[in-house]
Design a protein around this motif. Sequence first.
Motif, PDB file in Angstrom:
ATOM      1  N   GLY A  32       0.076   9.806   0.928  1.00  0.00           N
ATOM      2  CA  GLY A  32      -0.593   9.358  -0.462  1.00  0.00           C
ATOM      3  C   GLY A  32       0.139   9.230  -1.536  1.00  0.00           C
ATOM      4  N   ARG A  33       1.250   9.074  -1.653  1.00  0.00           N
ATOM      5  CA  ARG A  33       2.229   9.188  -2.981  1.00  0.00           C
ATOM      6  C   ARG A  33       2.074   7.899  -3.568  1.00  0.00           C
ATOM      7  NH1 ARG A  33       6.109  12.746  -3.194  1.00  0.00           N
ATOM      8  NH2 ARG A  33       5.944  12.008  -5.395  1.00  0.00           N
ATOM      9  N   LYS A  34       0.697   7.874  -4.169  1.00  0.00           N
ATOM     10  CA  LYS A  34       0.752   6.506  -5.186  1.00  0.00           C
ATOM     11  C   LYS A  34       1.553   6.594  -6.282  1.00  0.00           C
ATOM     12  CE  LYS A  34      -4.225   6.462  -3.686  1.00  0.00           C
ATOM     13  NZ  LYS A  34      -5.638   6.634  -4.310  1.00  0.00           N
ATOM     14  N   ASP A  35       2.078   7.882  -6.706  1.00  0.00           N
ATOM     15  CA  ASP A  35       3.047   7.902  -7.749  1.00  0.00           C
ATOM     16  C   ASP A  35       4.323   7.319  -7.542  1.00  0.00           C
ATOM     17  OD1 ASP A  35       3.047  10.287  -5.987  1.00  0.00           O
ATOM     18  OD2 ASP A  35       4.488  11.128  -7.432  1.00  0.00           O
ATOM     19  N   LEU A  36       4.372   7.156  -6.068  1.00  0.00           N
ATOM     20  CA  LEU A  36       6.016   6.643  -5.556  1.00  0.00           C
ATOM     21  C   LEU A  36       5.921   4.968  -5.511  1.00  0.00           C
ATOM     22  CD1 LEU A  36       7.167   8.975  -2.984  1.00  0.00           C
ATOM     23  CD2 LEU A  36       7.909   8.941  -5.333  1.00  0.00           C
ATOM     24  N   LEU A  37       4.595   4.471  -5.242  1.00  0.00           N
ATOM     25  CA  LEU A  37       4.551   3.079  -4.750  1.00  0.00           C
ATOM     26  C   LEU A  37       4.411   2.163  -5.893  1.00  0.00           C
ATOM     27  CD1 LEU A  37       2.460   3.792  -1.564  1.00  0.00           C
ATOM     28  CD2 LEU A  37       4.908   3.181  -1.705  1.00  0.00           C
ATOM     29  N   ASN A  38       4.882   0.857  -5.811  1.00  0.00           N
ATOM     30  CA  ASN A  38       4.768  -0.222  -7.010  1.00  0.00           C
ATOM     31  C   ASN A  38       3.328  -0.598  -6.582  1.00  0.00           C
ATOM     32  OD1 ASN A  38       4.581  -2.380  -8.214  1.00  0.00           O
ATOM     33  ND2 ASN A  38       6.554  -3.327  -7.414  1.00  0.00           N
ATOM     34  N   PRO A  39       2.355  -0.425  -7.447  1.00  0.00           N
ATOM     35  CA  PRO A  39       0.903  -1.123  -7.156  1.00  0.00           C
ATOM     36  C   PRO A  39       0.912  -2.578  -6.899  1.00  0.00           C
ATOM     37  CG  PRO A  39       1.334  -0.533  -9.561  1.00  0.00           C
ATOM     38  CD  PRO A  39       2.773   0.051  -8.833  1.00  0.00           C
ATOM     39  N   GLN A  40       1.973  -3.346  -7.520  1.00  0.00           N
ATOM     40  CA  GLN A  40       2.171  -4.762  -7.152  1.00  0.00           C
ATOM     41  C   GLN A  40       2.602  -5.182  -5.679  1.00  0.00           C
ATOM     42  OE1 GLN A  40       0.799  -6.531  -9.695  1.00  0.00           O
ATOM     43  NE2 GLN A  40       0.486  -4.509 -10.938  1.00  0.00           N
ATOM     44  N   PHE A  41       3.090  -4.083  -5.013  1.00  0.00           N
ATOM     45  CA  PHE A  41       3.624  -4.633  -3.655  1.00  0.00           C
ATOM     46  C   PHE A  41       2.440  -5.008  -2.679  1.00  0.00           C
ATOM     47  CE2 PHE A  41       4.906  -2.741   0.786  1.00  0.00           C
ATOM     48  CZ  PHE A  41       5.906  -3.812   0.903  1.00  0.00           C
ATOM     49  N   PRO A  42       2.636  -6.445  -2.379  1.00  0.00           N
ATOM     50  CA  PRO A  42       1.527  -6.955  -1.477  1.00  0.00           C
ATOM     51  C   PRO A  42       1.116  -6.215  -0.111  1.00  0.00           C
ATOM     52  CG  PRO A  42       3.467  -8.336  -1.271  1.00  0.00           C
ATOM     53  CD  PRO A  42       3.765  -7.150  -2.311  1.00  0.00           C
ATOM     54  N   GLY A  43       2.307  -5.444   0.308  1.00  0.00           N
ATOM     55  CA  GLY A  43       1.744  -4.719   1.389  1.00  0.00           C
ATOM     56  C   GLY A  43       0.695  -3.572   1.559  1.00  0.00           C
ATOM     57  N   LEU A  44       0.283  -3.305   0.374  1.00  0.00           N
ATOM     58  CA  LEU A  44      -0.630  -2.358  -0.091  1.00  0.00           C
ATOM     59  C   LEU A  44      -1.731  -2.794   0.217  1.00  0.00           C
ATOM     60  CD1 LEU A  44       0.617  -0.364  -3.176  1.00  0.00           C
ATOM     61  CD2 LEU A  44       0.583   0.670  -0.816  1.00  0.00           C
ATOM     62  N   PRO A  45      -2.850  -1.968   0.690  1.00  0.00           N
ATOM     63  CA  PRO A  45      -4.195  -2.379   1.061  1.00  0.00           C
ATOM     64  C   PRO A  45      -5.016  -2.710  -0.265  1.00  0.00           C
ATOM     65  CG  PRO A  45      -3.971  -0.555   2.522  1.00  0.00           C
ATOM     66  CD  PRO A  45      -2.987  -0.675   1.343  1.00  0.00           C
ATOM     67  N   ASN A  46      -5.671  -3.672  -0.363  1.00  0.00           N
ATOM     68  CA  ASN A  46      -6.435  -4.268  -1.692  1.00  0.00           C
ATOM     69  C   ASN A  46      -7.302  -2.778  -2.384  1.00  0.00           C
ATOM     70  OD1 ASN A  46      -5.752  -6.800  -1.476  1.00  0.00           O
ATOM     71  ND2 ASN A  46      -7.435  -7.499  -0.135  1.00  0.00           N
ATOM     72  N   ASN A  47      -7.894  -2.010  -1.387  1.00  0.00           N
ATOM     73  CA  ASN A  47      -8.504  -0.802  -1.842  1.00  0.00           C
ATOM     74  C   ASN A  47      -7.924   0.457  -1.945  1.00  0.00           C
ATOM     75  OD1 ASN A  47      -8.518  -0.636   0.767  1.00  0.00           O
ATOM     76  ND2 ASN A  47     -10.447   0.141   0.960  1.00  0.00           N
ATOM     77  N   TYR A  48      -6.398   0.440  -1.963  1.00  0.00           N
ATOM     78  CA  TYR A  48      -5.552   1.685  -1.854  1.00  0.00           C
ATOM     79  C   TYR A  48      -5.719   2.486  -2.986  1.00  0.00           C
ATOM     80  CZ  TYR A  48      -1.517   4.491  -1.284  1.00  0.00           C
ATOM     81  OH  TYR A  48      -0.517   5.439  -1.018  1.00  0.00           O
ATOM     82  N   TYR A  49      -6.010   2.229  -4.177  1.00  0.00           N
ATOM     83  CA  TYR A  49      -6.171   2.813  -5.351  1.00  0.00           C
ATOM     84  C   TYR A  49      -7.490   3.272  -5.576  1.00  0.00           C
ATOM     85  CZ  TYR A  49      -1.373   2.284  -6.379  1.00  0.00           C
ATOM     86  OH  TYR A  49       0.005   2.013  -6.216  1.00  0.00           O
ATOM     87  N   ASP A  50      -8.545   2.805  -4.880  1.00  0.00           N
ATOM     88  CA  ASP A  50     -10.009   3.381  -4.726  1.00  0.00           C
ATOM     89  C   ASP A  50      -9.921   4.908  -4.352  1.00  0.00           C
ATOM     90  OD1 ASP A  50     -10.347   0.686  -5.505  1.00  0.00           O
ATOM     91  OD2 ASP A  50     -11.398   0.237  -3.577  1.00  0.00           O
ATOM     92  N   ASP A  51     -10.869   5.665  -5.314  1.00  0.00           N
ATOM     93  CA  ASP A  51     -11.163   6.987  -4.752  1.00  0.00           C
ATOM     94  C   ASP A  51     -11.577   7.111  -3.446  1.00  0.00           C
ATOM     95  OD1 ASP A  51     -10.461   7.271  -7.615  1.00  0.00           O
ATOM     96  OD2 ASP A  51     -12.567   7.363  -8.387  1.00  0.00           O
ATOM     97  N   ASN A  52     -12.388   6.194  -2.697  1.00  0.00           N
ATOM     98  CA  ASN A  52     -12.969   6.668  -1.642  1.00  0.00           C
ATOM     99  C   ASN A  52     -11.816   6.018  -0.384  1.00  0.00           C
ATOM    100  OD1 ASN A  52     -13.257   3.834  -2.070  1.00  0.00           O
ATOM    101  ND2 ASN A  52     -15.378   3.867  -1.393  1.00  0.00           N
ATOM    102  N   PHE A  53     -10.823   5.494  -0.669  1.00  0.00           N
ATOM    103  CA  PHE A  53      -9.770   4.982   0.251  1.00  0.00           C
ATOM    104  C   PHE A  53      -9.299   5.993   1.396  1.00  0.00           C
ATOM    105  CE2 PHE A  53      -5.583   4.277   1.824  1.00  0.00           C
ATOM    106  CZ  PHE A  53      -5.537   3.033   2.338  1.00  0.00           C
ATOM    107  N   ASN A  54      -9.727   5.683   2.617  1.00  0.00           N
ATOM    108  CA  ASN A  54      -9.243   6.571   3.829  1.00  0.00           C
ATOM    109  C   ASN A  54      -8.001   5.874   4.292  1.00  0.00           C
ATOM    110  OD1 ASN A  54     -11.488   7.936   3.563  1.00  0.00           O
ATOM    111  ND2 ASN A  54     -12.738   6.693   4.597  1.00  0.00           N
ATOM    112  N   LEU A  55      -7.021   6.773   4.613  1.00  0.00           N
ATOM    113  CA  LEU A  55      -5.757   6.504   5.156  1.00  0.00           C
ATOM    114  C   LEU A  55      -5.850   6.169   6.889  1.00  0.00           C
ATOM    115  CD1 LEU A  55      -3.399   9.315   3.894  1.00  0.00           C
ATOM    116  CD2 LEU A  55      -3.422   6.780   3.367  1.00  0.00           C
ATOM    117  N   PRO A  56      -5.282   5.046   7.320  1.00  0.00           N
ATOM    118  CA  PRO A  56      -5.394   4.740   8.662  1.00  0.00           C
ATOM    119  C   PRO A  56      -4.774   6.132   9.625  1.00  0.00           C
ATOM    120  CG  PRO A  56      -3.575   3.551   7.661  1.00  0.00           C
ATOM    121  CD  PRO A  56      -4.211   4.233   6.543  1.00  0.00           C
ATOM    122  N   SER A  57      -4.928   5.727  10.889  1.00  0.00           N
ATOM    123  CA  SER A  57      -4.507   6.943  11.645  1.00  0.00           C
ATOM    124  C   SER A  57      -2.976   6.484  12.145  1.00  0.00           C
ATOM    125  CB  SER A  57      -5.273   6.686  13.288  1.00  0.00           C
ATOM    126  OG  SER A  57      -5.315   5.592  13.739  1.00  0.00           O
TER     127      SER A  57
END
Length: 331
Positions: free
Chosen positions: A166-191
């Motif tokens: 959950g290190r959103k402070d490290l990741l580039n928000p423009q990276f297309p490999g991120l889920p569309n809702n990754y920065y939503d408050d209710n986002f759940n990490l996959p298994s």
Amino acid sequence: GDQLHWLGCALYVACRSSTADTVSRSGVVHGNCVGLTRLLRLCKLSLIQFFNKSKKWADMANLPSQFHDKIERLERNFAVSMVIFKKFQPIFTYMFLNPMNTTPKQPKSRKQRSQPCTPSKVFDFCWTLFVCVKAEFSEISDDLFNSYHLLLACCDMIFANAFMAGRKDLLNPQFPGLPNNYYDDNFNLPSEPPCVIDHLCQKHDGLPVEAKTIKVYTWRNHIRKLFEKKGCERLCLEQVYPHLFGGKLKNRFGKKNLSTPNLPIIDSVVHCESSTLDSAATECLRGDPLTLTGILEPNNFEQNCKTINKIYDAYVLNVGDFDERIFLCKF
């Protein structure tokens, strides 16, 4: 030419000509605990100068073809590593925030908890982990094609660790490999951690099939071994390097026994680096060995950095290769 340069070449030959019996499974360690990069720095000799002068020294000393082959392999490895590092920089900033824009944090006291890693530290760790693994596969080290796809596998794993932590402070928000809702408050990490090799290959000219094959059959297997490395036997320095305790070295070139010259240059190198193999044998990565995650967790990251650096230090001292972490100093 500069006499110190020729002395450096001669000392490298003498160091690489010797072997010492060990208590490890390999049974023998090459060299006498003198690192090439540190030796060249003390002799004020660049790698390019070293390649040229060591070849001339080998001709003058009538050294066997094996030494010529080693210098040529070192030269190829250097050329490959330089190209790979230039590719690594844009790949990293494609997935992560630019490490150059990282604001350095104030030093923490010993009583404070471990601080989360920064993009700059992740950049250094990712490259060091890559060269550490690459060093274990001699058929890859001077192969640009396979080395590049090994790098992609490394970047994929480091991204997966940042994502699952959950290190959103490290990741580039423009990276297309991120889920569309990754920065939503209710986002759940996959298994399971995601694989972004397809995105990396599409953007940076890789072959997905080759990268995924190396990831599954080469990268993952070796990383799991690093998690389990703690069970390895500890090396005994007096048996690994007897000349440090008054013993003699064996010479692979069939000449008289070599002893360490009583010179300040060598003396400082040996005594600074002679404990590296001893400590590296008991180091292991911290995290989840099943999913290969948890590496960037605050309680694990600093120790993992030390572990990878110690393991790579041991390799450099044993094999006599140049230290590929030198590229990080120029970034």
